[in-house]
Scaffold this motif. Sequence first.
Motif, PDB file in Angstrom:
ATOM      1  N   THR A   8      93.223  52.793   8.544  1.00 47.98           N
ATOM      2  CA  THR A   8      91.875  52.792   9.105  1.00 47.98           C
ATOM      3  C   THR A   8      90.782  52.955   8.053  1.00 47.98           C
ATOM      4  O   THR A   8      89.615  53.086   8.395  1.00 47.98           O
TER       5      THR A   8
ATOM      6  N   ASP B 118      85.596  49.240   5.073  1.00 50.92           N
ATOM      7  CA  ASP B 118      85.444  50.672   5.345  1.00 50.92           C
ATOM      8  C   ASP B 118      85.743  50.951   6.826  1.00 50.92           C
ATOM      9  O   ASP B 118      86.002  50.033   7.592  1.00 50.92           O
ATOM     10  N   GLU B 119      85.670  52.222   7.187  1.00 53.17           N
ATOM     11  CA  GLU B 119      86.116  52.619   8.527  1.00 53.17           C
ATOM     12  C   GLU B 119      85.424  51.862   9.669  1.00 53.17           C
ATOM     13  O   GLU B 119      86.110  51.345  10.558  1.00 53.17           O
ATOM     14  N   PRO B 120      84.075  51.819   9.671  1.00 55.65           N
ATOM     15  CA  PRO B 120      83.447  51.132  10.815  1.00 55.65           C
ATOM     16  C   PRO B 120      83.838  49.661  10.894  1.00 55.65           C
ATOM     17  O   PRO B 120      84.050  49.135  11.992  1.00 55.65           O
ATOM     18  N   SER B 121      83.964  49.007   9.747  1.00 57.65           N
ATOM     19  CA  SER B 121      84.334  47.587   9.781  1.00 57.65           C
ATOM     20  C   SER B 121      85.736  47.421  10.330  1.00 57.65           C
ATOM     21  O   SER B 121      86.010  46.505  11.106  1.00 57.65           O
TER      22      SER B 121
ATOM     23  N   ALA C  36      87.247  49.394  12.348  1.00 54.84           N
ATOM     24  CA  ALA C  36      87.188  49.636  13.794  1.00 54.84           C
ATOM     25  C   ALA C  36      86.722  48.380  14.514  1.00 54.84           C
ATOM     26  O   ALA C  36      87.240  48.012  15.565  1.00 54.84           O
ATOM     27  N   ARG C  37      85.744  47.693  13.927  1.00 54.52           N
ATOM     28  CA  ARG C  37      85.161  46.532  14.598  1.00 54.52           C
ATOM     29  C   ARG C  37      86.046  45.298  14.600  1.00 54.52           C
ATOM     30  O   ARG C  37      85.883  44.437  15.467  1.00 54.52           O
TER      31      ARG C  37
ATOM     32  N   ARG D 146      91.833  53.980  16.804  1.00 56.14           N
ATOM     33  CA  ARG D 146      92.635  55.101  16.358  1.00 56.14           C
ATOM     34  C   ARG D 146      92.381  56.329  17.205  1.00 56.14           C
ATOM     35  O   ARG D 146      91.232  56.731  17.404  1.00 56.14           O
TER      36      ARG D 146
ATOM     37  N   LEU E 265      89.437  53.891  22.901  1.00 55.62           N
ATOM     38  CA  LEU E 265      90.004  52.862  22.019  1.00 55.62           C
ATOM     39  C   LEU E 265      90.034  51.520  22.742  1.00 55.62           C
ATOM     40  O   LEU E 265      89.720  50.488  22.159  1.00 55.62           O
TER      41      LEU E 265
ATOM     42  N   GLN F 160      87.039  49.379  22.719  1.00 59.22           N
ATOM     43  CA  GLN F 160      86.787  48.651  21.468  1.00 59.22           C
ATOM     44  C   GLN F 160      87.447  47.268  21.474  1.00 59.22           C
ATOM     45  O   GLN F 160      87.315  46.533  20.514  1.00 59.22           O
TER      46      GLN F 160
END
Lengths: 362, 273
Positions: free
Chosen positions: B74, B96-99, B101-102, B107, B183, B186
Amino acid sequence: MLLPHWLFSDRAGLVLLAVLAVLGVGVPILNLWVPPDHPLYLSAYTVTVLGKYLCYALLAVSIDLVWGYMGILTLGHAAFFALGGYCLGMYLMRQIGARGVYGDPVLPDFMVFLNWSELPWYWHGFDHFGFAMLMVLVIPGLLAFVFGWFAFRSRVSGVYLSIITQALTYALMLAFFRNEMGFGGNNGLTDFKDLLGFSLQADGTRVVLFILSALALAGGYLLCRWLVSTRMGRVLVAIRDSEDRARFLGYRVERVKALVFTLSAMLAGVAGALYVPQVGIINPGEFAPLNSIEAVIWVAVGGRGTLVGAVIGAVLVNYAKTWLTGALPEVWLFALGGLFVTVTVLLPYGLIGLLQRREKAA
Amino acid sequence: MSELVSELDAAGLHTPIEPVDATHGILLYLEEVTVSFDGFKAIDNLSLYIGDGELRCIIGPNGAGKTTMMDIITGKTKPDTGRVFFGQTIDLLKLDEPSIARIGIGRKFQRPTVIEPLTVLENLELAMSGAQRLDRLITARLTGEERDQIHAVLDQIGLTEHGGRLAGILAHGQKQWLEIGMLLMQKPRLLLVDEPVAGMTPAEMERTAELLRSLAGSHSVVVVEHDMGFVRSIADQVTVLHQGRVLAEGRLEDLQVDPMVIEVYLGAGDAYH
Ligand SMILES: Nc1ncnc2c1ncn2[C@@H]1O[C@H](COP(=O)(O)OP(=O)(O)OP(=O)(O)O)[C@@H](O)[C@H]1O
Ligand SMILES: [Mg+2]
């Protein structure tokens, strides 16, 4: 009534706005149209003190936005307040013109005294009111953005961030103390004469400044209340309670923080700009680390994360300060410390929390 | 205008979301990944492949590196060496984390993490894919489709009756479900679920198993869990992690008689039987 939902459901906020409206109308009447020997007459001094409280309240609201909602304990917000104040102070200095002690048509007295022959480049433009007002927003905002960008991106948080904000305001204080900086050194900027041609000594000017302070507080409050009622507000709460959760949901936490921190600094700057013409002076003492800590205590006393609490705390604590520093000046700091400890231990939700509890019990 | 909005996309990310290419049947590739903390190798030359639509359980004693592995996938921890790919084309180490996630990796944390002062519905809405753009942050109108998605997820996690309640007053198990629901909002392709049934009652565990099984197929699901009964009830493919590497991989029945695996678990006490 056609109120947007976010305002309609905010009862405490509506009370606050009503009180501000009453003050905004009542105070001018009691000062300008009630004869001075009447018991209800408000002196210009009182009007100014009240106006000062409103400026402090706006500073407190700006702090509550970042501390109460976003979880960043800023201990340097008085720096943004002071910078806003200096920007307006520079305009007021230029307004003095040739009426200074040395009679120089362009240079403020302290520059003549330092044997400077011309205005430093960064003083240019401040003779225009519009430009100065723009800087009131831009300078605190820019500093907050640059500071926030680097601090938040390197994931500095918690107590370390608080310490850095203290360092920021302390460094600015030391810098502004230096005569070579060109901001009047430890005397700061003072001896102001008029604002847009209106004498700062006139009752009418003072009343208008008071009304503007009330409007600025109402506007700042509404802006923050609206912001926290949007999804952005819920993102702030998510960042406060679980930064990682927000990040792993796809939010760019650093950017949100930098943005809201910047907005908050601009509000603090506006508060400072309204404060300076009312008190008639701005000096590096406004950057003192203790000032920022005091402002955080106002918010804690009123109740953080409520916005209205910040206003209540700022007004009450400053009222107590005015009274106490008059009666027993050496006691003030101890009283402040005691107040902070009491609130932290006994009233974690501040005075607002106490009121809500009473209401529930009733 | 839309350009300006994406320029100002404060909360979000401007990079176009590339579709995942899992044509080879593999959704997640970890190859020869190593991470050390102060010289201690928490992940040691780990290679792991997760199939598209697969439900995989990861087991292993405390400190085996299970959570660290999720940190790497992640974007929270960058490995010293190795490759981590999402599908054939997306290099997760560059994001990075937000990317991450997108692009569709969700997670759930080991400790249930929901936003307690917000309601269940607000939590779900916060997680909704597409909600992260700046313009959507201040004009929070939901489309009919989004409303439907929220209610579908609410139903899926069994919290239909609790939509308006504050997340903070939910029971422990319900919080875990809410986080899984977040989750799902998303619209992920891959779900990483760290210890979902810790502290749950047997009945709650059974519902959780059902939920995770229902997600497999349309999602790849990686579940880290200590509870063997639970693992048996959801997955046939199990990976055993030990000291940052894969110790064994296979069906749970076979692993439970594997002498190497028994040795590791005996060393860790009775908790795993
Ligand atoms: N940020 C860190 N800094 C230093 N050491 C770390 C860090 N993160 C993890 N570790 C260490 O790496 C090892 C693996 O930890 P990890 O949390 O991945 O284990 P785990 O398999 O999830 O264990 P558990 O079953 O207890 O959750 C542990 O020894 C841990 O102490
Ligand atoms: Mg773990």
